[in-house]
Motif scaffolding. Structure first.
Motif, short mmCIF file in Angstrom:
data_model
loop_
_atom_site.label_atom_id
_atom_site.label_comp_id
_atom_site.label_asym_id
_atom_site.label_seq_id
_atom_site.Cartn_x
_atom_site.Cartn_y
_atom_site.Cartn_z
N SER B 42 71.43 -10.82 -73.72
CA SER B 42 71.21 -10.42 -72.35
C SER B 42 72.44 -10.74 -71.51
N LEU B 43 72.30 -10.61 -70.22
CA LEU B 43 73.43 -10.81 -69.31
C LEU B 43 73.51 -12.27 -68.87
N THR B 44 74.72 -12.79 -68.88
CA THR B 44 74.98 -14.15 -68.41
C THR B 44 75.98 -14.08 -67.28
N LEU B 45 75.65 -14.73 -66.17
CA LEU B 45 76.53 -14.74 -65.02
C LEU B 45 77.73 -15.64 -65.28
N ILE B 46 78.93 -15.09 -65.06
CA ILE B 46 80.15 -15.87 -65.21
C ILE B 46 80.46 -16.57 -63.88
N ALA B 47 80.52 -15.77 -62.81
CA ALA B 47 80.92 -16.33 -61.52
C ALA B 47 80.55 -15.37 -60.41
N THR B 48 80.51 -15.91 -59.22
CA THR B 48 80.28 -15.16 -57.99
C THR B 48 81.57 -15.17 -57.19
N ALA B 49 82.00 -13.99 -56.78
CA ALA B 49 83.27 -13.86 -56.06
C ALA B 49 83.01 -13.52 -54.60
N ASN B 50 83.42 -14.39 -53.70
CA ASN B 50 83.33 -14.15 -52.26
C ASN B 50 84.71 -13.87 -51.72
N GLN B 51 84.79 -12.97 -50.79
CA GLN B 51 86.08 -12.66 -50.20
C GLN B 51 86.54 -13.81 -49.34
N SER B 53 87.44 -16.84 -50.32
CA SER B 53 87.21 -18.18 -50.85
C SER B 53 87.28 -18.14 -52.37
N GLU B 54 87.36 -19.31 -52.97
CA GLU B 54 87.41 -19.37 -54.42
C GLU B 54 86.06 -18.96 -55.02
N ALA B 55 86.16 -18.39 -56.19
CA ALA B 55 84.94 -17.98 -56.89
C ALA B 55 84.12 -19.20 -57.30
N THR B 56 82.83 -19.01 -57.39
CA THR B 56 81.92 -20.06 -57.85
C THR B 56 81.54 -19.77 -59.29
N TYR B 57 81.85 -20.69 -60.18
CA TYR B 57 81.64 -20.47 -61.61
C TYR B 57 80.35 -21.13 -62.08
N SER B 59 77.88 -22.81 -65.06
CA SER B 59 78.09 -23.81 -66.11
C SER B 59 78.57 -23.14 -67.39
N GLY B 60 79.61 -23.68 -67.97
CA GLY B 60 80.15 -23.13 -69.21
C GLY B 60 81.32 -22.18 -69.01
N PHE B 61 81.61 -21.86 -67.77
CA PHE B 61 82.73 -20.95 -67.46
C PHE B 61 83.68 -21.67 -66.52
N VAL B 62 84.99 -21.54 -66.81
CA VAL B 62 85.99 -22.25 -66.01
C VAL B 62 87.05 -21.29 -65.51
N ILE B 63 87.65 -21.68 -64.40
CA ILE B 63 88.61 -20.82 -63.72
C ILE B 63 89.84 -20.55 -64.58
N ASP B 64 90.28 -21.50 -65.37
CA ASP B 64 91.47 -21.30 -66.19
C ASP B 64 91.25 -20.21 -67.23
N LYS B 65 90.04 -20.09 -67.70
CA LYS B 65 89.72 -19.09 -68.72
C LYS B 65 89.38 -17.74 -68.08
N PHE B 66 88.71 -17.76 -66.94
CA PHE B 66 88.24 -16.54 -66.29
C PHE B 66 88.66 -16.52 -64.81
N PRO B 67 89.96 -16.46 -64.53
CA PRO B 67 90.36 -16.42 -63.12
C PRO B 67 89.89 -15.13 -62.46
N ILE B 68 89.46 -15.26 -61.22
CA ILE B 68 88.91 -14.15 -60.46
C ILE B 68 89.67 -14.01 -59.16
N SER B 69 89.95 -12.79 -58.78
CA SER B 69 90.51 -12.54 -57.46
C SER B 69 89.54 -11.70 -56.65
N ARG B 70 89.59 -11.89 -55.33
CA ARG B 70 88.75 -11.10 -54.41
C ARG B 70 89.56 -10.90 -53.13
#
Lengths: 113, 112
Positions: B42-51, B53-57, B59-70
């Protein structure tokens, strides 16, 4: 206990029958409930949302919600082969979850000719 | 209803490299969400991206592995960094509209 649980199936029903898909969730504070259909290799498509206890009908689809029992279901009437897909139950508002959606593992539905 | 464009639709990448996935919405939205769907799962949420501000990751997902821009209210990117075969998945962006969440068409990533 998983936050959102579904029977993985497959659920097989004959064409023209009613398919009943079930979902339970762990958190009484949950606010919004959604059913998505996902065809193989495609992204999920929203088919129903329900927010209050009772039934909500849209064409051949009926969503049913019972917050006291923490149970939501989807009925598909007059099932067609094109309904064969995985159906994902999703819940918004789990404790600590804020606005995010939490998905169940999905139930595979097969409608047989 | 709103349209979400996601690209690339698929890619095959070498381990150790990075891939950036783009998501464009045809209307302004406050939050954008990035999900992963591993094969048969099924689907697992990695992170929430707000314009703004930094993304909210999750558990189990980290910014170094999954950097997000908004950078604005209609666009977001997810980068999958230093990829390994375990990162082979479908990655989906999603937006919460009043009537529910809508998903982009997804990016099918295979790491070899």
């Amino acid at each position: 206990q998983k936050e959102v649980e579904q029977n993985s199936g497959p659920l097989s029903v004959p064409e023209g029958a009613i398919a009943s898909l079930n979902c339970t969730y762990s958190d009484r504070v949950s606010q919004s409930f959604f059913w998505y259909r996902q065809y193989s290799g495609k992204s999920p498509e929203l088919i129903m949302s329900i927010y209050s206890n009772g039934d909500k009908e849209d064409g051949r689809f009926t969503a049913q919600l019972n917050k006291a029992s923490q149970y939501v279901s989807l009925l598909i009437r007059d099932s067609q082969p094109s309904d064969s897909a995985t159906y994902l139950c999703a819940v918004r508002g789990l404790t600590g979850g804020g606005n995010k959606l939490t998905f169940g593992t999905g139930t595979q539905l097969k409608v047989e000719l | 209803s709103a349209v979400i464009s996601q690209k690339p639709s698929r890619d095959i990448c070498q381990r150790g490299t990075s891939l950036t996935i783009q998501c464009q919405v045809d209307s302004q939205v406050t939050m954008m969400f990035w999900y992963r769907q591993q094969p048969g799962q099924s689907l697992t949420l990695i992170a929430t991206a707000n314009q703004g501000s930094e993304a909210t990751y999750e558990s189990g997902f980290v910014i170094d592995k999954f950097p997000i821009s908004r950078p604005n209210l209609t666009f977001s990117t997810l980068t999958v960094s230093n990829m390994s075969p375990e990162d082979s998945s479908i990655y989906l962006c999603s937006v919460d509209f009043d009537y529910g969440y809508t998903f982009g068409s997804g990016t099918r990533l295979t790491v070899v």
